[in-house]
Design an enzyme around this catalytic site. Structure first.
Site, short mmCIF file in Angstrom:
data_model
loop_
_atom_site.label_atom_id
_atom_site.label_comp_id
_atom_site.label_asym_id
_atom_site.label_seq_id
_atom_site.Cartn_x
_atom_site.Cartn_y
_atom_site.Cartn_z
N GLU A 42 0.86 -1.18 0.00
CA GLU A 42 0.00 0.00 0.00
C GLU A 42 0.89 1.22 0.00
OE1 GLU A 42 -2.70 0.24 3.39
OE2 GLU A 42 -2.52 2.42 3.37
N ARG A 46 0.70 10.39 0.71
CA ARG A 46 1.12 11.42 1.68
C ARG A 46 2.29 12.23 1.16
NH1 ARG A 46 1.22 7.69 7.17
NH2 ARG A 46 -0.67 6.54 6.65
N LYS A 130 -10.54 -1.81 6.88
CA LYS A 130 -9.35 -1.50 7.68
C LYS A 130 -9.83 -1.09 9.08
CE LYS A 130 -5.76 2.11 7.88
NZ LYS A 130 -4.57 2.60 7.14
C1 3PG Z 1 -0.87 4.39 8.65
O1 3PG Z 1 -1.87 4.76 8.09
O2 3PG Z 1 0.06 5.14 8.99
C2 3PG Z 1 -0.78 2.95 8.91
O3 3PG Z 1 -1.83 2.58 9.70
C3 3PG Z 1 0.53 2.51 9.45
O4 3PG Z 1 0.59 2.68 10.82
P1 3PG Z 1 1.93 2.27 11.54
O5 3PG Z 1 2.97 3.23 11.10
O6 3PG Z 1 1.59 2.40 13.01
O7 3PG Z 1 2.24 0.86 11.16
#
Ligand code: 3PG
Length: 211
Positions: A42, A46, A130
């Site tokens: 994924e 960002r 999710k």
């Molecule tokens: C996110 O959207 O940042 C994901 O959920 C990943 O989270 P994490 O960095 O805690 O694994």
């Protein structure tokens, strides 16, 4: 839609959640994940490099199923699919966002963190979701409690999931896979330390403890 999302979740016990600043890293990273036995990733929307990264992986690494994460605005859904995203993930599920994601015609994992949000998605026929942010929202105990009243829903918990607790989530009947950033830490990505990323992935596959 639900069948496709279920197949997506069955592809791997872990979905790496990736933040890339440099599209040049996308293809070697995808190959490193594949080498570690993880055929799904994924890429989060960002960074300015995200869509280009998705496009390069989709074009150059056909064995990798690459999706777009951090879909937060409805107009991002179609753009991500146009770039090559094979699935869409969002941290939350407001109605306009869900409508845009479902219209994009790829599997989707909209985010929820409450029973009420999950019930709202069920009304759209969405049964794969999710669960975010998994650890702060209640962790495995919270998800276990949802399995009783909502047995038709399968979750991908994400947010605070790592090698130390992934197994606790994966042991639940309503969890098919987990997501997280721990397989693609920024220091390894920036350092182009692809072999180490492959090694982290192999640890997940074999259930061996990771150091
Ligand atoms: C996110 O959207 O940042 C994901 O959920 C990943 O989270 P994490 O960095 O805690 O694994």
């Amino acid at each position: 839609m639900s069948t496709s999302a279920a197949e997506l979740m069955a592809r791997s016990r872990v979905i790496p959640v990736v933040v890339l600043d440099d599209a040049d890293a996308a293809v070697p990273l995808a190959r490193a994940l594949l080498a570690g036995g993880v055929p799904i990733m994924e890429l989060t929307l960002r960074t300015p490099a995200a869509l280009e990264s998705i496009a390069r992986v989709a074009e150059q690494v056909p064995d990798m199923l690459v999706g777009a994460g951090t879909i937060t605005r409805p107009e991002q859904a179609a753009g991500a699919v146009a770039a090559g995203a094979g699935f869409l993930v969002s941290p939350g599920s407001p109605e306009p966002l869900v409508a845009a994601m479902l219209a994009a015609d790829v599997p989707v994992l909209p985010g929820v963190s409450t029973a009420t949000e999950a019930l709202a998605l069920l009304r759209h026929g969405v049964t794969e979701m999710k669960f975010f942010p998994a650890a702060p929202a209640g962790g495995p105990g919270y998800l276990k409690a949802l399995a009783g009243p909502l047995p038709e829903i399968t979750f991908c918990p994400t947010g605070g999931v790592d090698a130390t607790n992934a197994g606790d989530y994966l042991a639940l009947p309503n969890v098919a896979c987990v997501g997280g950033s721990w397989l693609t830490p920024s220091d390894l990505v920036h350092g182009r330390r692809w072999d180490e990323i492959s090694r982290l992935c192999r640890g997940v596959r074999s259930d061996e403890p990771q150091d």
